[in-house]
Design a protein around this motif. Structure first.
Motif, PDB file in Angstrom:
ATOM      1  N   VAL A  27     -23.623  -2.204  -4.758  1.00  0.00           N
ATOM      2  CA  VAL A  27     -24.574  -1.278  -4.151  1.00  0.00           C
ATOM      3  C   VAL A  27     -25.907  -1.979  -3.867  1.00  0.00           C
ATOM      4  O   VAL A  27     -26.484  -1.840  -2.774  1.00  0.00           O
ATOM      5  N   SER A  31     -27.406  -2.744  -0.150  1.00  0.00           N
ATOM      6  CA  SER A  31     -28.696  -2.139   0.191  1.00  0.00           C
ATOM      7  C   SER A  31     -29.650  -3.167   0.763  1.00  0.00           C
ATOM      8  O   SER A  31     -30.488  -2.851   1.626  1.00  0.00           O
ATOM      9  N   TYR A  38     -27.358   2.662   2.808  1.00  0.00           N
ATOM     10  CA  TYR A  38     -27.938   3.745   2.019  1.00  0.00           C
ATOM     11  C   TYR A  38     -28.425   4.904   2.888  1.00  0.00           C
ATOM     12  O   TYR A  38     -29.175   5.776   2.420  1.00  0.00           O
ATOM     13  N   ASN A  42     -23.911   7.716   5.656  1.00  0.00           N
ATOM     14  CA  ASN A  42     -22.969   6.759   5.079  1.00  0.00           C
ATOM     15  C   ASN A  42     -22.682   7.078   3.614  1.00  0.00           C
ATOM     16  O   ASN A  42     -21.540   6.941   3.150  1.00  0.00           O
ATOM     17  N   VAL A  43     -23.708   7.490   2.884  1.00  0.00           N
ATOM     18  CA  VAL A  43     -23.512   7.844   1.470  1.00  0.00           C
ATOM     19  C   VAL A  43     -22.558   9.019   1.351  1.00  0.00           C
ATOM     20  O   VAL A  43     -21.646   9.029   0.505  1.00  0.00           O
ATOM     21  N   THR A 291     -16.418   2.209  -1.973  1.00  0.00           N
ATOM     22  CA  THR A 291     -17.675   1.557  -1.628  1.00  0.00           C
ATOM     23  C   THR A 291     -17.432   0.160  -1.071  1.00  0.00           C
ATOM     24  O   THR A 291     -18.080  -0.268  -0.104  1.00  0.00           O
TER      25      THR A 291
END
Length: 331
Positions: A27, A31, A38, A42-43, A291
Motif C-alpha cells: 500500500v 501510494s 489511493y 480505486n479504493v 490489492t
C-alpha cells in the motif's frame, strides 16, 4: 495443548506475521508510485473485489482445512450468475412489478444451484471415497458446461433495477454492500470455526481423520457440510457479481477465481495437508491478493504475466510452510 495447536506448522506463524507487513508495504509503495491508487474510486474497487474473493476463499479454506479441495468454485460462480439472472427474468414474467419477490426467488435459485453442486461434491467424496481433487475437477467441467448450455454464451439481462442499481451498485456509509456482506460472512465463519463443534470437528478431520473416527466424529456428514458451504459461498459471490454487472454471464469466475481462492487460503496460512488454518487470515490474504492485482494493473503489467506473480507467491507460501514443518522440533 490441543491436538490442533500441537500440529500447527511453524510456517503458519511466519506467514501470519509477514502478511500484514507485506500488505502495508504494498500500500505504501503504490501510494508513492501511483496517485490513482489511493483515489476513492480505486479504493472502493479494491474493497469490492476483495469482498468477492473473500467469500469464495472462506469456503475454499474450510474445505482444505478438512483435507479436501474444491476446484469447482469458479464454475459455481458462473452457474449461480446465470441461474439467478434466468430465474429473475422468468419470475418477472409471472410477478410483474413485485421486485422483492422476483429478487428473492432469483437469489434463492442462485444459492440453491451452488448448494446442489456442493452436495454432489461432498457426497461423492464422503460416500464414494473419491479424491476431492478428482471429483471437483469433474464437477467444475460439468458445471461450466451447464452454464454455457443455459445461456449459449450470451449474457442474460432483465433483472429488476432494485437488484442491479439499488443493491449491486449501491452503497451504505460510503462502502459497497458487498463489503458488509463479506464482513458478515467472515464473522459467522470465525464464530463457526472457534465456537462450534462443526468448526472443531473440521479441524480434527483434516488433522487426523483416524483419530477423529475413534473420537466418534461423523466424518462423512462434516465433509459434506464443508463442500456445501463452499458451494453456497461461491454462488453468493456469483450473485454479487451479477448484481454489479447487471447481467448473468457464464464467463464469471472460471479458472482465475478457483486459483485465487486456493492462493488466498494457502497464503493465509491454511495447510494443504489439512487441519490448520484461520479464516480471518484468509480474508486478509484475499485483500492482499486483490490489492496486488490492482497494483499490477495500475503499473500496466501485462495481464499475461500477472498469473506468474500469483504462482510465485503460492510456491513461496507452501515453501515457507514446509520449511517451518521441517524445523519444528519433534516431541
Amino acid at each position: 495443548m490441543s491436538a490442533i495447536a500441537a500440529r500447527r506448522p511453524g510456517g503458519l506463524t511466519l506467514r501470519i506475521g509477514m502478511l500484514p507487513i507485506a500488505l502495508l508495504l504494498l500500500v505504501v509503495a503504490m501510494s508513492l508510485v501511483s496517485p490513482q491508487f489511493y483515489g476513492p474510486a480505486n479504493v472502493l474497487n479494491i474493497l469490492r473485489n476483495a469482498s468477492f474473493l473473500t467469500i469464495v476463499a472462506l469456503g475454499q479454506a474450510i474445505v482444505i482445512i478438512a483435507g479436501g479441495f474444491d476446484l469447482s468454485v469458479g464454475a459455481v460462480v458462473a452457474l449461480a450468475s446465470v441461474v439467478t439472472a434466468k430465474v429473475m427474468g422468468w419470475a418477472a414474467g409471472i410477478l410483474p412489478g413485485n421486485d422483492a419477490a422476483i429478487i428473492a426467488i432469483g437469489v434463492a435459485a442462485g444459492l440453491g444451484s451452488g448448494l446442489v453442486v456442493g452436495l454432489v461434491n461432498g457426497l461423492c467424496v464422503s460416500r464414494l471415497k473419491v479424491s476431492g481433487f478428482v471429483v471437483t475437477l469433474g464437477t467444475m467441467s460439468a458445471t461450466a458446461g451447464v452454464g454455457l448450455m443455459i445461456t449459449s454464451g450470451i449474457p442474460v439481462y432483465g433483472m429488476p433495477d432494485g437488484f442491479v442499481k439499488g443493491f449491486g451498485r449501491g452503497q451504505a456509509f460510503g462502502l459497497p454492500y458487498a463489503v458488509f456482506i463479506a464482513l458478515a460472512v467472515l464473522l459467522v465463519m470465525v464464530f463457526v470455526q472457534r465456537r462450534t463443534l462443526f468448526g472443531r470437528y473440521v479441524h480434527a478431520i483434516g488433522g487426523n481423520p483416524d483419530a477423529a473416527v475413534v473420537s466418534g466424529v461423523s466424518i462423512g456428514r462434516h465433509v459434506v457440510g464443508t463442500y456445501a458451504l463452499s458451494g453456497v459461498f461461491a454462488a453468493g459471490a456469483g450473485i454479487l457479481y451479477t448484481a454489479l454487472v447487471g447481467s448473468g454471464q457464464a464467463s464469471f469466475g472460471g479458472d482465475r477465481m478457483m486459483l485465487q481462492s486456493i492462493a488466498a487460503a494457502v497464503i493465509g496460512g491454511v495447510s494443504l495437508r489439512g487441519g490448520v488454518g484461520r479464516v480471518e487470515i484468509v480474508a486478509l490474504s484475499a485483500l492482499f491478493l486483490t490489492t496486488l492485482g490492482n497494483a499490477l494493473n495500475l503499473l500496466h503489467v501485462d495481464a499475461r504475466l500477472q498469473p506468474v506473480f500469483l504462482g510465485l507467491i503460492m510456491v513461496a507460501a507452501v515453501a515457507v510452510e514446509e520449511l517451518g514443518r521441517r524445523r519444528k522440533p519433534r516431541v
